[in-house]
Design an enzyme around this catalytic site. Structure first.
Site, PDB file in Angstrom:
ATOM      1  N   LYS A 261       2.123  -3.280   7.350  1.00  0.00           N
ATOM      2  CA  LYS A 261       2.396  -3.472   5.915  1.00  0.00           C
ATOM      3  C   LYS A 261       3.850  -3.083   5.609  1.00  0.00           C
ATOM      4  CE  LYS A 261      -0.021  -4.560   2.996  1.00  0.00           C
ATOM      5  NZ  LYS A 261      -0.414  -5.891   2.459  1.00  0.00           N
TER       6      LYS A 261
ATOM      7  N   TYR B  86      -1.904  -0.395  11.008  1.00  0.00           N
ATOM      8  CA  TYR B  86      -2.042  -1.076   9.710  1.00  0.00           C
ATOM      9  C   TYR B  86      -0.829  -0.801   8.823  1.00  0.00           C
ATOM     10  CZ  TYR B  86      -3.338  -1.583   4.791  1.00  0.00           C
ATOM     11  OH  TYR B  86      -3.324  -1.900   3.444  1.00  0.00           O
TER      12      TYR B  86
ATOM     13  N   THR C 290       0.818  -1.209   0.000  1.00  0.00           N
ATOM     14  CA  THR C 290       0.000   0.000   0.000  1.00  0.00           C
ATOM     15  C   THR C 290       0.855   1.265   0.000  1.00  0.00           C
ATOM     16  OG1 THR C 290      -1.532   1.258   1.393  1.00  0.00           O
ATOM     17  CG2 THR C 290      -0.084  -0.259   2.528  1.00  0.00           C
ATOM     18  N   ASP C 291       0.267   2.361  -0.468  1.00  0.00           N
ATOM     19  CA  ASP C 291       0.977   3.652  -0.405  1.00  0.00           C
ATOM     20  C   ASP C 291       1.081   4.173   1.030  1.00  0.00           C
ATOM     21  OD1 ASP C 291      -1.693   4.361  -0.003  1.00  0.00           O
ATOM     22  OD2 ASP C 291      -1.757   5.869  -1.593  1.00  0.00           O
ATOM     23  N   GLU C 292       0.282   3.585   1.949  1.00  0.00           N
ATOM     24  CA  GLU C 292       0.269   4.101   3.331  1.00  0.00           C
ATOM     25  C   GLU C 292       1.604   3.901   4.037  1.00  0.00           C
ATOM     26  OE1 GLU C 292      -3.151   3.443   5.708  1.00  0.00           O
ATOM     27  OE2 GLU C 292      -4.528   3.662   4.035  1.00  0.00           O
TER      28      GLU C 292
HETATM   29  P1  NAD Z   1      -9.784  -7.339   2.170  1.00  0.00           P
HETATM   30  O1  NAD Z   1      -9.785  -7.027   3.635  1.00  0.00           O
HETATM   31  O2  NAD Z   1     -10.981  -7.050   1.361  1.00  0.00           O
HETATM   32  O3  NAD Z   1      -9.443  -8.891   1.947  1.00  0.00           O
HETATM   33  C1  NAD Z   1      -8.448  -9.555   2.673  1.00  0.00           C
HETATM   34  C2  NAD Z   1      -8.576 -11.051   2.374  1.00  0.00           C
HETATM   35  O4  NAD Z   1      -7.535 -11.731   3.081  1.00  0.00           O
HETATM   36  C3  NAD Z   1      -9.897 -11.664   2.849  1.00  0.00           C
HETATM   37  O5  NAD Z   1     -10.410 -12.518   1.854  1.00  0.00           O
HETATM   38  C4  NAD Z   1      -9.515 -12.456   4.083  1.00  0.00           C
HETATM   39  O6  NAD Z   1     -10.335 -13.584   4.324  1.00  0.00           O
HETATM   40  C5  NAD Z   1      -8.081 -12.857   3.741  1.00  0.00           C
HETATM   41  N1  NAD Z   1      -7.285 -13.119   4.949  1.00  0.00           N
HETATM   42  C6  NAD Z   1      -7.156 -12.303   6.043  1.00  0.00           C
HETATM   43  N2  NAD Z   1      -6.376 -12.895   6.964  1.00  0.00           N
HETATM   44  C7  NAD Z   1      -5.983 -14.092   6.433  1.00  0.00           C
HETATM   45  C8  NAD Z   1      -5.162 -15.147   6.903  1.00  0.00           C
HETATM   46  N3  NAD Z   1      -4.603 -15.097   8.117  1.00  0.00           N
HETATM   47  N4  NAD Z   1      -4.953 -16.204   6.095  1.00  0.00           N
HETATM   48  C9  NAD Z   1      -5.517 -16.268   4.863  1.00  0.00           C
HETATM   49  N5  NAD Z   1      -6.329 -15.307   4.386  1.00  0.00           N
HETATM   50  C10 NAD Z   1      -6.556 -14.228   5.162  1.00  0.00           C
HETATM   51  O7  NAD Z   1      -8.501  -6.600   1.600  1.00  0.00           O
HETATM   52  P2  NAD Z   1      -8.303  -5.779   0.237  1.00  0.00           P
HETATM   53  O8  NAD Z   1      -8.809  -4.405   0.429  1.00  0.00           O
HETATM   54  O9  NAD Z   1      -8.772  -6.598  -0.898  1.00  0.00           O
HETATM   55  O10 NAD Z   1      -6.704  -5.689   0.205  1.00  0.00           O
HETATM   56  C11 NAD Z   1      -5.942  -6.773  -0.337  1.00  0.00           C
HETATM   57  C12 NAD Z   1      -4.464  -6.409  -0.221  1.00  0.00           C
HETATM   58  O11 NAD Z   1      -4.207  -5.211  -0.933  1.00  0.00           O
HETATM   59  C13 NAD Z   1      -4.005  -6.171   1.218  1.00  0.00           C
HETATM   60  O12 NAD Z   1      -2.720  -6.714   1.352  1.00  0.00           O
HETATM   61  C14 NAD Z   1      -3.967  -4.652   1.334  1.00  0.00           C
HETATM   62  O13 NAD Z   1      -3.002  -4.243   2.256  1.00  0.00           O
HETATM   63  C15 NAD Z   1      -3.583  -4.259  -0.082  1.00  0.00           C
HETATM   64  N6  NAD Z   1      -4.051  -2.928  -0.528  1.00  0.00           N
HETATM   65  C16 NAD Z   1      -5.373  -2.578  -0.395  1.00  0.00           C
HETATM   66  C17 NAD Z   1      -5.806  -1.339  -0.896  1.00  0.00           C
HETATM   67  C18 NAD Z   1      -7.248  -0.921  -0.792  1.00  0.00           C
HETATM   68  O14 NAD Z   1      -7.560   0.233  -1.109  1.00  0.00           O
HETATM   69  N7  NAD Z   1      -8.167  -1.786  -0.393  1.00  0.00           N
HETATM   70  C19 NAD Z   1      -4.885  -0.474  -1.499  1.00  0.00           C
HETATM   71  C20 NAD Z   1      -3.537  -0.871  -1.582  1.00  0.00           C
HETATM   72  C21 NAD Z   1      -3.133  -2.109  -1.127  1.00  0.00           C
HETATM   73  O1  DAU Z   2      -4.126   4.014   0.504  1.00  0.00           O
HETATM   74  C1  DAU Z   2      -4.358   2.646   0.406  1.00  0.00           C
HETATM   75  C2  DAU Z   2      -5.174   2.192   1.586  1.00  0.00           C
HETATM   76  O2  DAU Z   2      -6.494   2.694   1.373  1.00  0.00           O
HETATM   77  C3  DAU Z   2      -5.221   0.673   1.750  1.00  0.00           C
HETATM   78  O3  DAU Z   2      -3.934   0.212   2.028  1.00  0.00           O
HETATM   79  C4  DAU Z   2      -6.175   0.275   2.883  1.00  0.00           C
HETATM   80  O4  DAU Z   2      -6.270  -1.139   2.942  1.00  0.00           O
HETATM   81  C5  DAU Z   2      -7.532   0.859   2.583  1.00  0.00           C
HETATM   82  O5  DAU Z   2      -8.418   0.582   3.654  1.00  0.00           O
HETATM   83  C6  DAU Z   2      -7.446   2.376   2.368  1.00  0.00           C
HETATM   84  O6  DAU Z   2      -7.126   3.069   3.618  1.00  0.00           O
HETATM   85  P1  DAU Z   2      -7.845   4.453   4.013  1.00  0.00           P
HETATM   86  O7  DAU Z   2      -7.743   4.591   5.478  1.00  0.00           O
HETATM   87  O8  DAU Z   2      -7.377   5.569   3.165  1.00  0.00           O
HETATM   88  O9  DAU Z   2      -9.370   4.085   3.533  1.00  0.00           O
HETATM   89  P2  DAU Z   2     -10.775   4.329   4.232  1.00  0.00           P
HETATM   90  O10 DAU Z   2     -11.804   3.986   3.227  1.00  0.00           O
HETATM   91  O11 DAU Z   2     -10.859   3.701   5.576  1.00  0.00           O
HETATM   92  O12 DAU Z   2     -10.797   5.906   4.457  1.00  0.00           O
HETATM   93  C7  DAU Z   2     -10.659   6.815   3.367  1.00  0.00           C
HETATM   94  C8  DAU Z   2     -10.717   8.223   3.933  1.00  0.00           C
HETATM   95  O13 DAU Z   2     -12.043   8.473   4.425  1.00  0.00           O
HETATM   96  C9  DAU Z   2      -9.790   8.454   5.108  1.00  0.00           C
HETATM   97  O14 DAU Z   2      -9.303   9.791   5.053  1.00  0.00           O
HETATM   98  C10 DAU Z   2     -10.676   8.291   6.332  1.00  0.00           C
HETATM   99  C11 DAU Z   2     -12.031   8.792   5.827  1.00  0.00           C
HETATM  100  N1  DAU Z   2     -13.215   8.143   6.451  1.00  0.00           N
HETATM  101  C12 DAU Z   2     -13.292   6.784   6.445  1.00  0.00           C
HETATM  102  C13 DAU Z   2     -14.374   6.136   7.017  1.00  0.00           C
HETATM  103  C14 DAU Z   2     -14.438   4.627   7.032  1.00  0.00           C
HETATM  104  C15 DAU Z   2     -14.251   8.919   6.974  1.00  0.00           C
HETATM  105  O15 DAU Z   2     -14.189  10.161   6.951  1.00  0.00           O
HETATM  106  N2  DAU Z   2     -15.319   8.266   7.540  1.00  0.00           N
HETATM  107  C16 DAU Z   2     -15.414   6.907   7.598  1.00  0.00           C
HETATM  108  O16 DAU Z   2     -16.418   6.402   8.164  1.00  0.00           O
END
Ligand code: NAD
Ligand code: DAU
Length: 354
Positions: free
Chosen positions: A165, A161, A136-138
């Protein structure tokens, strides 16, 4: 270059949001590959995400936990994978603030377990193997008003988180250096799209608008995120898996920055149009609430490297992607009903009743 040699790929976290789009893309695009979805099915994993492809002859599901080395071994012995695409993780920042250790276990120790398995099973031959870690970019921390994260930006994670990562990225890199494991990492910005669990901003707000519930905007609402449609991330993962270089990192992002409040207002406008509500109806639900602790002010990815070296670029505009996303949620109310029952109710209460 990792060309079309691989025939057996384990995708971890394939039942989750991004993982399910990656699994679908690989299963349909590469009928000669064996695609193994390794997932523990936590609250975020949902096999309903893959109903349309689950009967494909090249798709295999293994309920397995990356915290359990025996589970991982079993999958390696059964399928002899030559590629790993590792997405399994605890992914929600707010949950990491409530429960940091879960993130250390899954994201750090789970990743190291997977690295150990790859090292052990591939020790005699790492040619044509690939361990691809999705990050992730975080990990880069927060930006001020200007500037972008590049692949050489120093890591400065601010939430449990992102710290977990960042740690997993370091282990992946270290296994590449120390044990010559053929690793590759991508760091992506915020994804959105179908199948996104409604704990994250966009799907949570879509669900709340559908149910006429308050829209809890954290702090002043001026936090900025760089949004990418999930299918464009999956396409980037396909490209990097096949054409990326070992030991390299690539940043992936949409050049698509939005302040939260502007995004929420756009979402409200689109939802009013699609639901046939009078303009301004959904905006009335906006409620400013207590800020997220350690809230990163701004993320923005410089995706020049992947664009120049591998020719990737996003395929949809934000307005197109968001409109498709809303349509998906309006058409998949059963999916929403299933994922918002049970554990979700307790989490929602804990997170939003403070
Ligand atoms: P998600 O939470 O939707 O899915 C996570 C999946 O991992 C689920 O299917 C869960 O069952 C599985 N999992 C969790 N713990 C496990 C374990 N111990 N063993 C096996 N499986 C397990 O996540 P996502 O949003 O699809 O993110 C997927 C990946 O991409 C993550 O590594 C996250 O850090 C990264 N990522 C997410 C975003 C985003 O915006 N969602 C952006 C950048 C990177
Ligand atoms: O940048 C990549 C990341 O983006 C991924 O690595 C993470 O897995 C993914 O969850 C996401 O993280 P964020 O914290 O940026 O996403 P989230 O949707 O939780 O929040 C987006 C923005 O909105 C953040 O500034 C917090 C704000 N927010 C979020 C929620 C859930 C609110 O204001 N209210 C809310 O209820």
């Amino acid at each position: 270059m990792y060309q079309q040699m691989s025939r057996s790929i384990v995708i971890t976290g394939g039942a989750g949001f991004i993982g399910s789009h990656v699994v679908r893309l690989f299963v349909t695009k590469y009928p000669d590959y064996k695609i193994i979805n390794l997932d523990a099915l936590t609250y975020a994993g949902n096999l309903e995400n893959l109903r349309d492809i689950e009967r494909s002859s090249n798709y295999f599901f293994e309920k397995a936990n990356i915290l359990n080395p025996d589970d991982i071994d079993r999958v390696f012995l059964t399928y002899q994978p030559d590629g790993i695409i590792h997405l399994a993780a605890e992914s929600h920042v707010d949950r990491s603030i409530l429960s940091p250790l879960d993130f250390v276990y899954t994201n750090v120790i789970g990743t190291v377990n997977l690295l150990n398995a790859a090292r052990q099973h591939w020790k005699n031959d790492v040619k044509e193997k690939r361990f691809y870690h999705i990050s992730t970019d975080e990990v880069y921390g927060a930006l001020g008003e200007t500037g972008f994260f590049t692949e050489t930006t120093a890591y400065a994670p601010n939430s449990p988180y992102s710290a977990s990562k960042a740690s997993s990225d370091h282990f992946v890199r270290a296994y590449g250096e120390t044990y010559h494991l053929p690793v590759i990492i991508t760091n992506c910005s915020n994804n959105y799209g179908p199948n996104h669990f409604p704990e994250k901003l966009i799907p949570l707000f879509i669900n709340n608008i559908m149910n006429q519930k308050p829209l809890p905007v954290y702090g002043d609402g001026l936090y900025t995120r760089d949004w990418l449609f999930v299918k464009d991330h999956a396409a980037a993962i396909d490209l990097v898996f096949h054409k990326g270089k070992d030991h390299e990192t690539y940043n992936i992002g949409g050049f698509n920055e939005w302040k939260n409040i502007d995004l929420v207002k756009l979402l409200c406008k689109l939802m009013d149009e699609k639901l046939g509500h009078a303009p301004g109806t959904s905006e009335k639900l906006i409620t400013y609430v207590k800020d997220r602790p350690g809230h990163d002010r701004r993320y923005a990815i410089d995706a020049t490297k992947i664009s120049k070296e591998l020719g990737w670029k996003p395929s949809v505009t934000f307005e197109q992607g968001l409109s498709q996303t809303i349509d998906w949620y309006l058409q998949n109310t059963e999916w929403l009903k299933h994922v918002t029952s049970g554990e979700y109710q307790q989490y929602y209460e804990l997170q939003y009743s403070k």
